[in-house]
Write a protein that holds these residues in place. Structure first.
Motif, PDB file in Angstrom:
ATOM      1  N   GLN A  31       0.800  -1.221   0.000  1.00 39.14           N
ATOM      2  CA  GLN A  31       0.000   0.000   0.000  1.00 39.14           C
ATOM      3  C   GLN A  31       0.837   1.277   0.000  1.00 39.14           C
ATOM      4  OE1 GLN A  31      -2.586  -1.154   3.364  1.00 39.14           O
ATOM      5  NE2 GLN A  31      -4.304  -0.881   1.979  1.00 39.14           N
ATOM      6  N   SER A  32       1.886   1.335   0.819  1.00 41.78           N
ATOM      7  CA  SER A  32       2.700   2.556   0.868  1.00 41.78           C
ATOM      8  C   SER A  32       3.407   2.797  -0.462  1.00 41.78           C
ATOM      9  CB  SER A  32       3.736   2.457   1.993  1.00 41.78           C
ATOM     10  OG  SER A  32       3.117   2.451   3.255  1.00 41.78           O
ATOM     11  N   THR A  33       3.915   1.730  -1.062  1.00 42.24           N
ATOM     12  CA  THR A  33       4.579   1.874  -2.362  1.00 42.24           C
ATOM     13  C   THR A  33       3.593   2.365  -3.412  1.00 42.24           C
ATOM     14  OG1 THR A  33       6.039   0.032  -1.760  1.00 42.24           O
ATOM     15  CG2 THR A  33       6.017   0.696  -4.064  1.00 42.24           C
ATOM     16  N   GLN A  34       2.364   1.809  -3.397  1.00 45.52           N
ATOM     17  CA  GLN A  34       1.341   2.254  -4.343  1.00 45.52           C
ATOM     18  C   GLN A  34       0.943   3.701  -4.091  1.00 45.52           C
ATOM     19  OE1 GLN A  34      -1.684  -0.882  -3.877  1.00 45.52           O
ATOM     20  NE2 GLN A  34      -1.310  -1.418  -6.015  1.00 45.52           N
ATOM     21  N   ALA A  35       0.896   4.104  -2.818  1.00 46.71           N
ATOM     22  CA  ALA A  35       0.553   5.493  -2.493  1.00 46.71           C
ATOM     23  C   ALA A  35       1.556   6.449  -3.125  1.00 46.71           C
ATOM     24  CB  ALA A  35       0.524   5.683  -0.980  1.00 46.71           C
ATOM     25  N   GLY A  36       2.834   6.123  -3.010  1.00 46.61           N
ATOM     26  CA  GLY A  36       3.860   6.971  -3.613  1.00 46.61           C
ATOM     27  C   GLY A  36       3.817   6.928  -5.126  1.00 46.61           C
ATOM     28  N   ALA A  37       3.621   5.751  -5.704  1.00 48.44           N
ATOM     29  CA  ALA A  37       3.625   5.600  -7.165  1.00 48.44           C
ATOM     30  C   ALA A  37       2.432   6.298  -7.811  1.00 48.44           C
ATOM     31  CB  ALA A  37       3.614   4.110  -7.532  1.00 48.44           C
ATOM     32  N   ASN A  38       1.279   6.280  -7.151  1.00 50.44           N
ATOM     33  CA  ASN A  38       0.066   6.845  -7.745  1.00 50.44           C
ATOM     34  C   ASN A  38      -0.221   8.287  -7.340  1.00 50.44           C
ATOM     35  OD1 ASN A  38      -0.412   4.341  -8.963  1.00 50.44           O
ATOM     36  ND2 ASN A  38      -1.676   3.621  -7.263  1.00 50.44           N
ATOM     37  N   TYR A  39       0.281   8.704  -6.157  1.00 48.77           N
ATOM     38  CA  TYR A  39      -0.082  10.026  -5.648  1.00 48.77           C
ATOM     39  C   TYR A  39       1.121  10.884  -5.248  1.00 48.77           C
ATOM     40  CZ  TYR A  39      -4.602   7.683  -5.275  1.00 48.77           C
ATOM     41  OH  TYR A  39      -5.751   6.987  -5.550  1.00 48.77           O
ATOM     42  N   GLY A  40       2.330  10.391  -5.457  1.00 47.01           N
ATOM     43  CA  GLY A  40       3.491  11.155  -5.033  1.00 47.01           C
ATOM     44  C   GLY A  40       3.527  11.263  -3.517  1.00 47.01           C
ATOM     45  N   GLY A 249       8.150   4.602  -4.219  1.00 47.21           N
ATOM     46  CA  GLY A 249       7.115   4.690  -5.248  1.00 47.21           C
ATOM     47  C   GLY A 249       7.044   6.061  -5.881  1.00 47.21           C
ATOM     48  N   ALA A 250       7.156   7.116  -5.046  1.00 48.21           N
ATOM     49  CA  ALA A 250       7.038   8.484  -5.548  1.00 48.21           C
ATOM     50  C   ALA A 250       8.196   8.864  -6.460  1.00 48.21           C
ATOM     51  CB  ALA A 250       6.965   9.453  -4.368  1.00 48.21           C
ATOM     52  N   PHE A 251       9.424   8.521  -6.079  1.00 46.27           N
ATOM     53  CA  PHE A 251      10.600   8.918  -6.848  1.00 46.27           C
ATOM     54  C   PHE A 251      10.760   8.113  -8.136  1.00 46.27           C
ATOM     55  CE2 PHE A 251      11.598  11.686  -3.600  1.00 46.27           C
ATOM     56  CZ  PHE A 251      12.849  12.264  -3.717  1.00 46.27           C
ATOM     57  N   LEU A 252      10.386   6.842  -8.091  1.00 44.20           N
ATOM     58  CA  LEU A 252      10.707   5.962  -9.214  1.00 44.20           C
ATOM     59  C   LEU A 252       9.538   5.665 -10.152  1.00 44.20           C
ATOM     60  CD1 LEU A 252      12.986   3.439  -7.292  1.00 44.20           C
ATOM     61  CD2 LEU A 252      13.681   5.394  -8.686  1.00 44.20           C
ATOM     62  N   MET A 253       8.271   5.957  -9.714  1.00 45.51           N
ATOM     63  CA  MET A 253       7.135   5.659 -10.590  1.00 45.51           C
ATOM     64  C   MET A 253       6.199   6.838 -10.805  1.00 45.51           C
ATOM     65  SD  MET A 253       5.909   1.727  -9.875  1.00 45.51           S
ATOM     66  CE  MET A 253       4.753   1.762 -11.247  1.00 45.51           C
ATOM     67  N   PHE A 254       6.022   7.692  -9.809  1.00 44.65           N
ATOM     68  CA  PHE A 254       5.057   8.778  -9.929  1.00 44.65           C
ATOM     69  C   PHE A 254       5.458   9.734 -11.055  1.00 44.65           C
ATOM     70  CE2 PHE A 254       3.414  13.017  -8.498  1.00 44.65           C
ATOM     71  CZ  PHE A 254       2.075  12.720  -8.670  1.00 44.65           C
TER      72      PHE A 254
END
Length: 424
Positions: A31-40, A249-254
């Motif tokens: 969930q935390s990784t998805q939060a960063g990837a989808n919402y920064g 997630g935020a740095f590498l996917m968002f």
């Protein structure tokens, strides 16, 4: 040579690490990784607030066990039948579905690591190994295994986090560009993120069960500050790692247009690819092994926690004498029921994703609705008239009241979202 104080602290360490392992699996890695990837970083506030405002109620499980020598489940019985029956209902209502969900995620990471194409084969191996370790070795094996896995987890995640910061961002969208409070279908993700960060409040009873078991294992009755130190290390380490996973997630996917694969094996590969993107392709096997170890640790801790909780709550409800006359046999049966029941749930709904999602949502809803009541019960059980001078100070009391208000508002809002479609 280690001092007596250091030896005593080492004897106390264990339950807090077990808690961290339980929390880090799905709520962090997924969930935390998805939060960063989808919402920064737009939902970072939710991760921080959930960790801070839920802290007292998890700590109270450890505090109560240290003060009374019994689990907080025993305390629920002291509060009255509605509380102990309520805990029994939420345990039965969630154990198979939550364990099955964790088992599915673990299976995906195992398939990715070992190249196993059959989901059933991977799942059978994981469930059998977890059950065998717990039934044969009990707490001592679990405690030693989780400490190894926890060390690997912390080192690998912090290393990936540092390398990610050095690597820099891959996307070009501002990290705080999206709305901090998503709307529409995205609100469901926010609710799940906060509700299960770091984990469901009703699992706070597991801390007390593990604390009691650790005392039995070592024969050492720790001071309150030693028990709380153990828990705080585990809790705040998991809180720090949740921010690390959001950052990955935020740095590498968002902002890159990349999305996680829907299947578990594909999702596992995507998560591992985040690490290797920051560290280098050479690290793939190391990271894949570490990620699987994380989920395996979560899986085995979940089975142990539900097995212990089921054993204790049924003893208190259905046995005239509250003492465990055959604790080992009861524990083994509790673990076996959890493992077999979870496997059956996955097998029945393997080809019915919507049905399985409904069951997990049911367990999630049950946890959300009861969370304020569990929090209030935990708060009441550590009052001065219950545990004397080991009760929390003013700061913790204020934080507890804020947490109860937060959980109550959160549950009411969640219920509103559930019933609003029927009135539209």
């Amino acid at each position: 040579m280690a001092s007596a104080q250091e030896r005593n602290i080492w004897k106390t360490l264990g339950p807090g690490i077990l808690f961290a392992s339980t929390a880090i699996g799905v709520s962090h890695l997924v969930q935390s990784t998805q939060a960063g990837a989808n919402y920064g970083y737009s939902l970072l506030w939710a991760v921080i607030i959930a960790n801070v405002l839920k802290y007292p109620f998890f700590e109270y499980g450890s505090r109560y066990a240290n003060a009374t020598g019994t689990s907080i489940i025993d305390g629920y019985k002291k509060l009255g039948k509605p509380f102990i029956w309520g805990y029994f209902i939420i345990t039965i209502g969630s154990m198979f579905f939550v364990s099955a969900a964790v088992g599915k995620v673990t299976t995906g990471f195992m398939q990715n690591l070992f190249g196993i194409s059959s989901t059933y084969t991977a799942m059978a191996i994981i469930f059998t190994v977890c059950g065998a370790i717990l039934i044969s070795g009990k707490y001592k094996v679990l405690d030693g295994l989780i400490k190894i896995i926890g060390t690997v987890l912390v080192v690998s995640t912090l290393f990936a986090f540092i390398m990610t910061l050095i690597h820099g961002r891959s996307g070009d969208t501002g990290l705080f560009e999206l709305s901090w409070f998503p709307e529409g279908d995205n609100i469901v993700f926010l609710i799940a993120l906060m509700g299960w960060m770091p984990t469901a409040v009703d699992l706070s009873a597991w801390n007390s069960l593990w604390t009691v078991e650790r005392i039995k294992q070592t024969g050492y009755q720790p001071k309150l500050k030693e028990t709380l130190l153990d828990f705080r290390i585990g809790y705040w380490a998991s809180a720090l790692l949740s921010i690390c996973f959001v950052t990955l997630g935020a740095f590498l996917m968002f902002g890159t247009g990349q999305k996680f694969s829907p299947g578990m094996a594909g999702f596992a590969n995507d998560v591992i690819s985040l690490y290797t993107a920051a560290i280098g392709d050479w690290s793939y096997l190391i990271i894949a092994s570490a990620a699987f170890s994380i989920m395996f640790g979560t899986c085995i801790a979940i089975f142990d926690g539900y097995g212990r909780a089921l054993t204790r709550v049924t003893t208190l409800l259905f046995q005239k004498n509250d003492s465990d006359d055959k604790p080992e046999r009861k524990y083994q049966i509790g673990v076996a029921i959890t493992v077999i029941g979870s496997f059956i749930v996955i097998a029945l709904f393997e080809n019915n994703a919507d049905g399985f999602k409904f069951l997990v949502n049911f367990a999630q809803t049950l946890s959300f609705i009861i969370a304020p009541f569990v929090a209030w019960a935990n708060f009441k059980l550590v009052s001065k008239n219950q545990i004397g001078d080991k009760s929390p100070g003013l700061t913790m009391k204020v934080l507890s009241i804020a947490g109860i208000i937060f959980l109550s508002g959160f549950s009411v809002y969640y219920l509103f979202l559930l019933i609003s479609p029927f009135f539209s």
